[in-house]
Scaffold this motif. Sequence first.
Motif, PDB file in Angstrom:
ATOM      1  N   ILE A   5       0.970  -1.116  -0.103  1.00  0.00           N
ATOM      2  CA  ILE A   5      -0.206  -0.271   0.006  1.00  0.00           C
ATOM      3  C   ILE A   5       0.880   1.185  -0.006  1.00  0.00           C
ATOM      4  O   ILE A   5       0.648   2.248  -0.649  1.00  0.00           O
ATOM      5  CB  ILE A   5      -0.966  -0.158   1.331  1.00  0.00           C
ATOM      6  CG1 ILE A   5      -2.073  -0.997   0.903  1.00  0.00           C
ATOM      7  CG2 ILE A   5      -1.302   1.475   1.318  1.00  0.00           C
ATOM      8  CD1 ILE A   5      -2.997  -1.217   1.905  1.00  0.00           C
ATOM      9  N   LYS A   6       1.860   1.127   0.623  1.00  0.00           N
ATOM     10  CA  LYS A   6       2.970   2.282   0.655  1.00  0.00           C
ATOM     11  C   LYS A   6       3.295   2.509  -0.966  1.00  0.00           C
ATOM     12  O   LYS A   6       3.330   4.009  -1.114  1.00  0.00           O
ATOM     13  CB  LYS A   6       4.155   1.873   1.413  1.00  0.00           C
ATOM     14  CG  LYS A   6       5.300   2.441   1.152  1.00  0.00           C
ATOM     15  CD  LYS A   6       6.534   1.862   1.835  1.00  0.00           C
ATOM     16  CE  LYS A   6       7.701   2.671   1.865  1.00  0.00           C
ATOM     17  NZ  LYS A   6       8.994   2.221   2.683  1.00  0.00           N
ATOM     18  N   HIS A   7       3.593   1.756  -1.659  1.00  0.00           N
ATOM     19  CA  HIS A   7       3.903   2.180  -2.931  1.00  0.00           C
ATOM     20  C   HIS A   7       2.678   2.501  -3.832  1.00  0.00           C
ATOM     21  O   HIS A   7       3.073   3.143  -4.641  1.00  0.00           O
ATOM     22  CB  HIS A   7       4.681   0.877  -3.719  1.00  0.00           C
ATOM     23  CG  HIS A   7       6.117   0.556  -2.847  1.00  0.00           C
ATOM     24  ND1 HIS A   7       6.359  -0.801  -2.677  1.00  0.00           N
ATOM     25  CD2 HIS A   7       6.928   1.215  -2.324  1.00  0.00           C
ATOM     26  CE1 HIS A   7       7.636  -0.737  -2.076  1.00  0.00           C
ATOM     27  NE2 HIS A   7       7.981   0.441  -1.889  1.00  0.00           N
ATOM     28  N   ALA A   8       1.601   1.809  -3.583  1.00  0.00           N
ATOM     29  CA  ALA A   8       0.314   2.191  -4.272  1.00  0.00           C
ATOM     30  C   ALA A   8       0.192   3.723  -3.881  1.00  0.00           C
ATOM     31  O   ALA A   8      -0.233   4.311  -5.182  1.00  0.00           O
ATOM     32  CB  ALA A   8      -0.540   1.436  -3.881  1.00  0.00           C
ATOM     33  N   LEU A   9       0.413   4.185  -2.789  1.00  0.00           N
ATOM     34  CA  LEU A   9      -0.027   5.564  -2.319  1.00  0.00           C
ATOM     35  C   LEU A   9       1.014   6.646  -3.076  1.00  0.00           C
ATOM     36  O   LEU A   9       0.806   7.677  -3.014  1.00  0.00           O
ATOM     37  CB  LEU A   9      -0.303   5.651  -0.893  1.00  0.00           C
ATOM     38  CG  LEU A   9      -1.292   5.299  -0.239  1.00  0.00           C
ATOM     39  CD1 LEU A   9      -1.285   4.956   1.185  1.00  0.00           C
ATOM     40  CD2 LEU A   9      -2.580   5.792  -0.665  1.00  0.00           C
ATOM     41  N   SER A  17      -4.230  -1.550 -13.347  1.00  0.00           N
ATOM     42  CA  SER A  17      -4.646  -2.879 -12.415  1.00  0.00           C
ATOM     43  C   SER A  17      -3.433  -2.665 -11.398  1.00  0.00           C
ATOM     44  O   SER A  17      -2.532  -2.683 -11.574  1.00  0.00           O
ATOM     45  CB  SER A  17      -4.621  -4.119 -13.101  1.00  0.00           C
ATOM     46  OG  SER A  17      -4.935  -5.253 -12.095  1.00  0.00           O
ATOM     47  N   ALA A  18      -4.131  -2.836  -9.984  1.00  0.00           N
ATOM     48  CA  ALA A  18      -3.256  -3.027  -8.846  1.00  0.00           C
ATOM     49  C   ALA A  18      -3.720  -4.078  -7.863  1.00  0.00           C
ATOM     50  O   ALA A  18      -5.153  -4.149  -7.685  1.00  0.00           O
ATOM     51  CB  ALA A  18      -2.795  -1.752  -8.222  1.00  0.00           C
ATOM     52  N   GLU A  73      -8.535  -6.011  -5.918  1.00  0.00           N
ATOM     53  CA  GLU A  73      -7.654  -5.939  -7.279  1.00  0.00           C
ATOM     54  C   GLU A  73      -8.562  -4.946  -7.992  1.00  0.00           C
ATOM     55  O   GLU A  73      -9.978  -4.952  -8.231  1.00  0.00           O
ATOM     56  CB  GLU A  73      -7.561  -7.138  -8.013  1.00  0.00           C
ATOM     57  CG  GLU A  73      -6.919  -7.227  -9.407  1.00  0.00           C
ATOM     58  CD  GLU A  73      -7.701  -6.484 -10.485  1.00  0.00           C
ATOM     59  OE1 GLU A  73      -7.046  -5.846 -11.264  1.00  0.00           O
ATOM     60  OE2 GLU A  73      -8.692  -7.215 -10.443  1.00  0.00           O
ATOM     61  N   GLY A  74      -8.011  -3.953  -8.710  1.00  0.00           N
ATOM     62  CA  GLY A  74      -8.875  -2.945  -9.308  1.00  0.00           C
ATOM     63  C   GLY A  74      -7.798  -2.048 -10.010  1.00  0.00           C
ATOM     64  O   GLY A  74      -6.739  -1.824  -9.714  1.00  0.00           O
ATOM     65  N   PRO A  75      -8.270  -0.695 -10.746  1.00  0.00           N
ATOM     66  CA  PRO A  75      -7.388   0.282 -11.451  1.00  0.00           C
ATOM     67  C   PRO A  75      -7.193   1.244 -10.095  1.00  0.00           C
ATOM     68  O   PRO A  75      -8.226   1.273  -9.096  1.00  0.00           O
ATOM     69  CB  PRO A  75      -8.363   0.946 -12.240  1.00  0.00           C
ATOM     70  CG  PRO A  75      -9.766   0.372 -11.995  1.00  0.00           C
ATOM     71  CD  PRO A  75      -9.802  -1.005 -11.324  1.00  0.00           C
ATOM     72  N   TRP A  86      -4.554   8.667  -4.228  1.00  0.00           N
ATOM     73  CA  TRP A  86      -5.211   7.713  -5.048  1.00  0.00           C
ATOM     74  C   TRP A  86      -6.219   6.828  -4.334  1.00  0.00           C
ATOM     75  O   TRP A  86      -6.052   6.875  -3.017  1.00  0.00           O
ATOM     76  CB  TRP A  86      -3.899   6.776  -5.569  1.00  0.00           C
ATOM     77  CG  TRP A  86      -2.693   7.181  -6.304  1.00  0.00           C
ATOM     78  CD1 TRP A  86      -1.454   7.586  -5.746  1.00  0.00           C
ATOM     79  CD2 TRP A  86      -2.789   7.765  -7.477  1.00  0.00           C
ATOM     80  NE1 TRP A  86      -0.779   8.242  -6.692  1.00  0.00           N
ATOM     81  CE2 TRP A  86      -1.633   8.467  -7.922  1.00  0.00           C
ATOM     82  CE3 TRP A  86      -3.752   7.851  -8.411  1.00  0.00           C
ATOM     83  CZ2 TRP A  86      -1.284   8.994  -8.920  1.00  0.00           C
ATOM     84  CZ3 TRP A  86      -3.508   8.405  -9.833  1.00  0.00           C
ATOM     85  CH2 TRP A  86      -2.155   8.859  -9.906  1.00  0.00           C
ATOM     86  N   GLU A  87      -6.996   6.058  -4.977  1.00  0.00           N
ATOM     87  CA  GLU A  87      -7.713   4.969  -4.315  1.00  0.00           C
ATOM     88  C   GLU A  87      -8.003   4.100  -5.434  1.00  0.00           C
ATOM     89  O   GLU A  87      -7.586   3.990  -6.796  1.00  0.00           O
ATOM     90  CB  GLU A  87      -9.450   5.875  -4.056  1.00  0.00           C
ATOM     91  CG  GLU A  87      -9.970   6.186  -5.262  1.00  0.00           C
ATOM     92  CD  GLU A  87     -11.232   7.014  -4.660  1.00  0.00           C
ATOM     93  OE1 GLU A  87     -11.497   7.596  -3.580  1.00  0.00           O
ATOM     94  OE2 GLU A  87     -12.083   7.001  -5.684  1.00  0.00           O
ATOM     95  N   ILE A  88      -8.396   2.747  -5.159  1.00  0.00           N
ATOM     96  CA  ILE A  88      -8.715   1.694  -5.946  1.00  0.00           C
ATOM     97  C   ILE A  88     -10.225   1.468  -6.244  1.00  0.00           C
ATOM     98  O   ILE A  88     -10.780   1.565  -5.346  1.00  0.00           O
ATOM     99  CB  ILE A  88      -8.037   0.329  -5.303  1.00  0.00           C
ATOM    100  CG1 ILE A  88      -6.541   0.477  -5.304  1.00  0.00           C
ATOM    101  CG2 ILE A  88      -8.710  -0.800  -6.035  1.00  0.00           C
ATOM    102  CD1 ILE A  88      -5.873  -0.793  -5.389  1.00  0.00           C
ATOM    103  N   HIS A  89     -10.540   1.455  -7.363  1.00  0.00           N
ATOM    104  CA  HIS A  89     -12.017   1.135  -7.654  1.00  0.00           C
ATOM    105  C   HIS A  89     -12.110  -0.425  -8.033  1.00  0.00           C
ATOM    106  O   HIS A  89     -11.532  -1.134  -8.964  1.00  0.00           O
ATOM    107  CB  HIS A  89     -12.537   1.717  -8.733  1.00  0.00           C
ATOM    108  CG  HIS A  89     -12.750   3.204  -8.678  1.00  0.00           C
ATOM    109  ND1 HIS A  89     -13.168   4.047  -9.609  1.00  0.00           N
ATOM    110  CD2 HIS A  89     -12.747   3.941  -7.399  1.00  0.00           C
ATOM    111  CE1 HIS A  89     -13.499   5.294  -9.107  1.00  0.00           C
ATOM    112  NE2 HIS A  89     -13.081   5.235  -7.835  1.00  0.00           N
ATOM    113  N   ALA A  90     -12.442  -1.146  -6.988  1.00  0.00           N
ATOM    114  CA  ALA A  90     -12.167  -2.594  -6.909  1.00  0.00           C
ATOM    115  C   ALA A  90     -13.083  -3.356  -8.116  1.00  0.00           C
ATOM    116  O   ALA A  90     -14.189  -3.217  -8.157  1.00  0.00           O
ATOM    117  CB  ALA A  90     -12.811  -3.084  -5.688  1.00  0.00           C
TER     118      ALA A  90
END
Length: 453
Positions: A5-9, A17-18, A73-75, A86-90
């Motif tokens: 999550i650290k890297h996603a943020l 996709s993440a 999982e999602g963009p 950032w956020e994830i749309h699952a």
Amino acid sequence: MRTLIKHALAAAAPAESATVMGWIRTRRDSKDFSFLALNDGSCAANLQVVVDSNTSGFDELARFTTGASATVEGPLVASPAAGQKWEIHARRIELIGGSDPAYPLQKKGHTLEFLRTIAHLRPRSNLFGAVFRTRSALAFAVHRFFQERDFVCVHTPIITASDCEGAGEMFRVTSLKGDPDAKPEADFFAKPAYLTVSGQLEAETFACALSNVYTFGPTFRAENSNTARHAAEFWMIEPEMAFCDLQGDMDLGEAFLKAMAAYTLEHCAEDLAFFNRFVDPGTIDRLKFVVERPFLRLPYTEAVEILKSAGRTFEFPVAYGLNLQSEHERFLTEDHCKCPVTVFDYPREIKPFYMRLNDDEKTVRAMDVLVPGIGEVIGGSQREERLEALEASLRYHQLDPKDYWWYLDLRRFGTVPHAGFGLGFERLLMFLTGVSNIRDVIPFARTPGNAEF
Ligand code: 4AD
Ligand code: MG
């Protein structure tokens, strides 16, 4: 592949996709969407996950409760919400492990005392995540500091037969099964053995071969002091330098503390901001102060005079020849000097046998570094390198020179002036984070009456 999550943020751009995994902090349901706050401990912040009826796994959503673990999982897309990029749309959510409604970290605002009773779960809270990430970063910084300066790391033994501090506060290690008549020779090591209180004596032997060494490991003290600054098991950093006197020792201690404060400011900024906001609002200023300003140096005799004329009533008496208590140390650093203070040249009767006797034959070349909020964080000295003086000192402290034969040998074969210190890693962490109880900077605290977990 899983992204922390650290890297996603910290992503530089959106991602098609993440996949992230973590524990659910909260779930908020509205008419068309649900929002999961997911945390995997890689950083303080949660990742917001937006779920709707198109999300695969949506029918299981009721089981995505606080404390449950999940894959998402999602963009990764720009978040309209304040405070997060950032956020994830699952596209897909999957429960890994559900969480019983009895999960004790449901609500915010638990007391530190309560959290100590769930030491196995408290790393999942904001505060303890920050504390233990910082602890890890600082452990690395300790090794980096010494390795960059050509100090050799020595792993000194945890089980030992010698009482370095001579204070008799040792835990006995035995394989005897409680037979009251068993002789020490029948024991595992054929003599009484203990958990070490300090790696110093062994570090000295290595310094007298490799010049500059350090040890960083657990030490144990059976002192029955139930204070916020004492633990029965704590980690100590002990450098030892050959061809070095007390001045060089004080220089290293001060440089080390400055380097640790600078490292925290540079590498732990997010967690430090948390400490500054929720634990102690003076934390960041304190660290900057330590980095920028010189420490004061004060002979013990002068420190005693300052305390005597402080116009304060202390709980413990102040007089030449008595130990400085925590309240005295804190007065010196917090009220009188208003900066870290290195007190040196203590009376020999209140310090251990190994310290170098001064020419006045009354004081020894000891030094303690005192910092605001804590008091003593470093205790060190120049060592007695003269064979006869060391034998006399052992006798003065009612210790048997025979038990220290190998330590005396260092003075017999090519003795050199040498010096070192011990720094309590937990006390350093308390100082750097503002956390005021030692039980809260060690994963599983060992204190009198307490060895759960
Ligand atoms: O002052 P101390 O007892 O010094 C020594 O052990 C020396 N042999 C060190 C050396 O010269 N190599 O302990 C060193 C530091 C203290 O300043 C304090 O920070 C920490 O260890 N310390 C403790 N920390 C937590 N709980 C305890 N019970 C501690 N006792 C000492
Ligand atoms: Mg000490």
